[in-house]
Structures are given as structure tokens and as C-alpha cells.
Design an enzyme around this catalytic site. Structure first.
Site, PDB file in Angstrom:
ATOM      1  N   VAL A  35      62.070 -25.789 -49.890  1.00  0.00           N
ATOM      2  CA  VAL A  35      60.681 -26.104 -50.177  1.00  0.00           C
ATOM      3  C   VAL A  35      59.833 -26.013 -48.912  1.00  0.00           C
ATOM      4  O   VAL A  35      60.329 -26.211 -47.812  1.00  0.00           O
ATOM      5  CB  VAL A  35      60.575 -27.516 -50.795  1.00  0.00           C
ATOM      6  CG1 VAL A  35      60.978 -28.567 -49.789  1.00  0.00           C
ATOM      7  CG2 VAL A  35      59.180 -27.780 -51.330  1.00  0.00           C
ATOM      8  N   GLU A  93      66.508 -24.224 -56.172  1.00  0.00           N
ATOM      9  CA  GLU A  93      66.104 -25.587 -56.508  1.00  0.00           C
ATOM     10  C   GLU A  93      64.657 -25.611 -56.974  1.00  0.00           C
ATOM     11  O   GLU A  93      64.362 -25.845 -58.128  1.00  0.00           O
ATOM     12  CB  GLU A  93      66.254 -26.497 -55.289  1.00  0.00           C
ATOM     13  CG  GLU A  93      67.653 -26.668 -54.788  1.00  0.00           C
ATOM     14  CD  GLU A  93      67.657 -27.508 -53.536  1.00  0.00           C
ATOM     15  OE1 GLU A  93      68.099 -28.660 -53.614  1.00  0.00           O
ATOM     16  OE2 GLU A  93      67.212 -27.021 -52.488  1.00  0.00           O
ATOM     17  N   ILE A 107      65.491 -28.934 -38.851  1.00  0.00           N
ATOM     18  CA  ILE A 107      64.711 -29.636 -37.827  1.00  0.00           C
ATOM     19  C   ILE A 107      65.051 -29.068 -36.461  1.00  0.00           C
ATOM     20  O   ILE A 107      64.162 -28.781 -35.659  1.00  0.00           O
ATOM     21  CB  ILE A 107      64.992 -31.146 -37.876  1.00  0.00           C
ATOM     22  CG1 ILE A 107      64.367 -31.756 -39.137  1.00  0.00           C
ATOM     23  CG2 ILE A 107      64.471 -31.849 -36.620  1.00  0.00           C
ATOM     24  CD1 ILE A 107      64.673 -33.221 -39.327  1.00  0.00           C
ATOM     25  N   GLY A 114      69.335 -30.333 -51.146  1.00  0.00           N
ATOM     26  CA  GLY A 114      70.321 -29.399 -51.671  1.00  0.00           C
ATOM     27  C   GLY A 114      70.803 -28.386 -50.668  1.00  0.00           C
ATOM     28  O   GLY A 114      71.592 -27.495 -51.011  1.00  0.00           O
ATOM     29  N   LYS A 174      55.189 -30.114 -31.897  1.00  0.00           N
ATOM     30  CA  LYS A 174      54.389 -31.082 -31.122  1.00  0.00           C
ATOM     31  C   LYS A 174      53.800 -30.434 -29.870  1.00  0.00           C
ATOM     32  O   LYS A 174      53.963 -30.915 -28.744  1.00  0.00           O
ATOM     33  CB  LYS A 174      55.238 -32.297 -30.727  1.00  0.00           C
ATOM     34  CG  LYS A 174      55.811 -33.067 -31.909  1.00  0.00           C
ATOM     35  CD  LYS A 174      54.746 -33.709 -32.758  1.00  0.00           C
ATOM     36  CE  LYS A 174      55.359 -34.543 -33.883  1.00  0.00           C
ATOM     37  NZ  LYS A 174      54.334 -35.131 -34.768  1.00  0.00           N
TER      38      LYS A 174
END
Length: 503
Positions: A269, A293, A363, A387, A407
Site C-alpha cells: 500500500v 492485498e 523502512i 502481509g 527527514k
């Protein structure tokens, strides 16, 4: 209020307001809701529960629930209940900032687990009993079957296990949604054999409606609300990542390692995933399919253009205009889109049988290809594994995507050692940032490090990473060289100074 959406007449006497339904739920009970992401989650009853919780707290009375869902619920469930201090336990995935803050503060216990595992582990009793299931439906059929909306999640398992059921009928959804879903019964004797019949993303092996014991239904609540929608923003890094992936896939086809139609696609997503799908709409691939998904705008564009022929997913996760389009054109789309329970949409055996291509976000990724998808600086959960693990280990080709920095360049997403491991190096074959793509297949750890640093690291951090790995190799570092006293020093420097890069 109308009862025409209730074909099973015995339920018509159980219609009540959301406030009245909320009063059926007690402190410390376990509440399980339908839905997966923005789609399919109940709305009115959770909001009423939050109001009730605040009232009870003001009177000095306790009220906190154990909350089970399919995946995240946006603010409709997670946000309002967390803000009301009405949750003591949460699983298996969330994305709401208030819920996240309270989990990281330790005031809400959180179990982060693979989404395909939630239903079978709950049936096995690992999470205790379920007191109340709150399930969103578009309508109740004359036989008592519940037709879901934009997602199913774990709804059938919750209906099977709950002592009490509250149904939210959301009349925003067209009744023509019946036929969109394929609900597999995991409890039948030949369940595994039935699941094995999914030979293509469009294959259906189940039934169109959820089944519920009529005696469990305690309340029916009407709502008329669109699904909480998402907005996909223009993102140059996402576009660059998508471009690298498209070039890679075209090269794989040219070399004969992938068919021109490509194996079924899975995409996570967010902006990057949506950008990849948008890019595929203009790429020289035909007859694409998806076993995924979340179904986002970009995937729907390919379906509308004919570039994609079938999509199997757990949920529709759309911007407002696209959600309206799907609702209006459901009668033509429901033969090309299949929504499944997440126990099926994320089932590793199906993913492996279909030879899927998995594309998921990270990440951070370390120089050897280990992936952290969930914990910032090793400790603070962002959302959860979702998932990604279901797909990454089982896919024929597993791709992880992330911008190289965050950042304002204070954080590098490519690090010497990840601060938390969700996916080991063996479960990812390709790493992509806006800087480039590293194909790690067939490479030893030392060569993987050079590929990732050279192609994926931001130029500000690339020399630091090369220096680290070269010094690590001069030590008796073995197969996977590390300097343990420095491996996590970047994260410590971030905690101390606000930036990974030396000042």
C-alpha cells in the site's frame, strides 16, 4: 431508516441505533471487526463505543477493549477508540497515529503478526475468546448470508467464534456488490484441497456471502457512509522507484526470465506501490493479473484499460473518485475483481503456487539485504509487518522498495545493520530506491553489499557505507563482515544528534 437491505426477516426486529448497540459491549471484552485497511470496517458502532468510553471514564468507571481486526482500520475504528483510551490490546496491524503513539508509549499491548496467520491462530485459541464481532455488510440476503463491502478481513472467522454479532449495514454500497467476494470456509474437511484449486487470480473456490448463526445476531445498525478514502500524492521518488522496477521487469522479459504477461503481481500500500502500478499501465506488458492485498487506483486503471485482466485482493483501497467509480460500475467490475478473506489473499501456499512477484515497502535495508519494515530505530513500531512476510518468502521474485533518505537527509534508509529484522536477506532478491536497483540474486554477502551501496544508497551516505564495509572486510569478519561496535552506531547517532550523518 429502511429495512429493505435485510432479506432475512428475523433480523428486522433487531435494528437499533449505534448507541444502543454499543451498550451491548462490556469493559474488558474482546471485539473483532471486519475490514482490511480503509475498506470494510464498521463505522457507527466504534464511534458510539468511543463516546460511551469517554462517558464512563468521566464517571470514574473503567472501559477498555481487546481489539482484533483484519488489518488497519484508518480512524473509523483505531483512531476513535485509541483517542478514547478504549483499547487495552490490539492485533494484528494498525496505521493510525493515535493508536501508534499509545502502543509505543506502552499503554496498549500490541501483537504484530503475519496477516495470514491471524485467523488460524485465533481458531486455535492463541488469543483467547471473542465476545463480540462487528461486521460491515452491504445487505443481508434472504438466507441470512451477509454480503461484505470493500473488504472481508477475518470476518468469517469472527462470525464463527464470537458469542455475539452486531451487523452494520452500509447503504452507501450498491446491492450489486453481491458476487464480488469469494469466501473460503477454512473449517470444512477438504479446505486445503479447495484452496489448492486457485490456479489463477480470477479463480473462485468459495461462496459469495458470509455465514452467521442467526441466534448470535444481537443488533443491526444502518449507516450510509463511503469508505474512508485515501489520497495518492505526486512523489518524484516514488516515480523514480517505479521507473527502475519497470526497466528491470522489461529486461527480465527480454532475457527470457519472465513471460511478457508477467506472473501475478502483489503490491503493498502507498504512493510507491501505486506509482509502480501506474507505470505498468504504460509499459509493454499485456494480459497482466494481480494476486495481492490492497487494490489501489493504479491497478484499477490497468483493469479499465484492458492491460490487466483479473485482480484478486483482500480489499479495495481507493481515492474518493475511484471509490465512487467502483460503486457505480460494480455490475461490470465484479467479474474481474475477486475480494477474499486475508487467510486466502495472503496465503503463502497460493502465493508460491502462482509464482507471484511481490513488491513491498521497507523502512530500512542493510548492506546485506536484511529488511526492517516495522520499527523505527529498532523500537518504535510504525504500522506492523502486515502481509509483506506472507508474500516475500513465498514469491518467485521479492522486491523491497524505499526512498534512500528521510527527514531531509538526516536518515539513510540503507544502513550497515538494520535495527530490527522483519525479512532476512534470503527473503528479498531485489532492493530499489530512487537512486537505483540492486539485483541480489546469486550473490554472496560481500557482493550484495557492493550492489546495494553502489546502486541504492544516497550519495551523501555512500562513502560512509563503503568505508564501513571495507574496514569490516579487513577484520576477520567471516562470510558477512561487520564491525559490531559500529554496526548500530548510525542509529545511536540519530538518537543522540537527530541525524545519522556525522556532524
Amino acid at each position: 431508516m429502511t429495512t429493505e437491505r435485510i432479506g432475512y426477516h428475523a433480523f428486522r426486529d433487531r435494528v437499533m441505533t449505534a448507541d444502543e448497540a454499543a451498550r451491548l459491549i462490556r469493559d474488558k471484552e474482546t471485539v473483532a471487526t471486519s475490514g482490511f485497511g480503509a475498506g470494510g470496517t464498521p463505522k457507527a458502532v466504534p464511534r458510539a463505543l468511543a463516546v460511551m468510553a469517554k462517558e464512563l471514564h468521566a464517571q470514574g468507571d473503567p472501559f477498555a477493549l481487546r481489539l482484533f481486526t483484519g488489518a488497519s482500520t484508518m480512524t473509523d475504528v483505531d483512531g476513535v477508540l485509541a483517542d478514547a483510551d478504549a483499547v487495552s490490546f490490539r492485533m494484528p496491524y494498525m496505521s493510525d497515529p493515535v493508536m501508534r503513539r499509545k502502543i509505543n508509549a506502552g499503554s496498549i499491548a500490541y501483537v504484530d503478526t503475519h496477516l495470514s496467520r491471524v485467523a488460524p491462530w485465533t481458531r486455535a485459541g492463541f488469543f483467547g475468546k471473542i465476545d463480540v464481532a462487528i461486521i460491515e455488510a452491504a445487505l443481508v440476503r434472504s438466507d441470512g448470508g451477509l454480503v461484505p463491502t470493500f473488504a472481508i478481513g477475518n470476518a468469517q472467522t469472527w462470525l464463527d467464534l464470537a458469542d455475539k454479532v452486531i451487523i452494520e449495514i452500509n447503504t452507501w454500497h450498491t446491492p450489486q456488490i453481491e458476487g464480488l467476494h469469494d469466501i473460503w470456509d477454512a473449517t470444512i474437511p477438504d479446505a486445503a484441497a479447495t484452496l489448492a484449486r486457485i490456479a489463477t487470480p480470477g479463480t473462485r473456490v468459495g461462496q459469495a456471502a458470509l455465514q452467521v448463526d442467526p441466534d448470535k445476531v444481537a443488533a443491526v445498525v444502518f449507516t450510509h457512509e463511503p469508505e474512508q478514502s485515501v489520497t495518492f500524492r505526486e512523489d518524484k521518488d516514488a516515480a523514480a522507484i517505479a521507473g527502475h522496477i519497470l526497466d528491470f521487469l522489461q529486461n527480465e522479459v527480454a532475457r527470457g526470465r519472465l513471460p511478457r504477461a508477467l506472473p501475478p503481481l502483489q503490491s503493498g500500500v502507498g504512493n510507491i506501490a501505486n506509482a509502480v502500478m501506474g507505470g505498468l499501465a504504460d509499459a509493454p506488458f499485456e494480459n497482466l493479473t494481480a494476486y495481492t492485498e490492497v487494490i489501489q487506483d493504479g491497478m484499477l486503471d490497468m483493469l479499465r484499460s484492458g492491460r490487466m485482466t483479473a485482480i484478486s485482493g483482500a480489499a479495495l483501497y481507493l481515492s474518493p473518485d475511484y471509490a465512487d467509480f467502483v460503486n457505480t460500475h460494480m455490475h461490470t467490475l465484479r467479474d474481474k475483481i475477486v475480494l477474499r478473506p486475508q487467510e486466502v489473499s495472503n496465503n503463502p501456499s497460493v502465493v508460491r503456487a502462482l509464482n507471484s512477484i511481490a513488491m513491498n515497502a521497507a523502512i530500512e535495508v542493510d548492506i546485506y539485504g536484511n529488511v526492517n519494515s516495522t520499527r523505527v530505530a529498532g523500537s518504535r513500531v510504525q504500522n506492523g509487518i502486515g502481509g509483506s512476510g506472507d508474500f516475500a518468502r513465498s514469491a518467485m521474485l521479492s522486491i523491497f522498495m524505499t526512498p534512500s533518505i528521510a527527514k531531509n537527509r538526516a536518515i539513510s534508509s540503507i544502513v550497515p545493520m538494520v535495527s530490527h529484522v522483519d525479512h532476512i536477506s534470503q527473503d528479498g532478491q531485489v532492493v530499489v530506491t530512487e537512486q537505483g536497483l540492486a539485483d541480489l540474486r546469486g550473490l554472496c554477502p560481500r557482493d550484495r553489499a557492493r550492489q546495494i551501496i553502489t546502486h541504492c544508497a544516497h550519495p551523501d551516505y555512500r562513502p560512509l557505507l563503503l568505508d564501513y564495509v571495507e574496514r569490516a572486510e579487513r577484520q576477520p569478519g567471516g562470510d558477512t563482515p561487520h564491525i559490531l561496535s559500529e554496526a548500530l552506531s548510525w542509529h545511536q547517532r540519530l538518537m543522540d544528534t537527530g541525524a545519522m550523518i556525522p556532524q
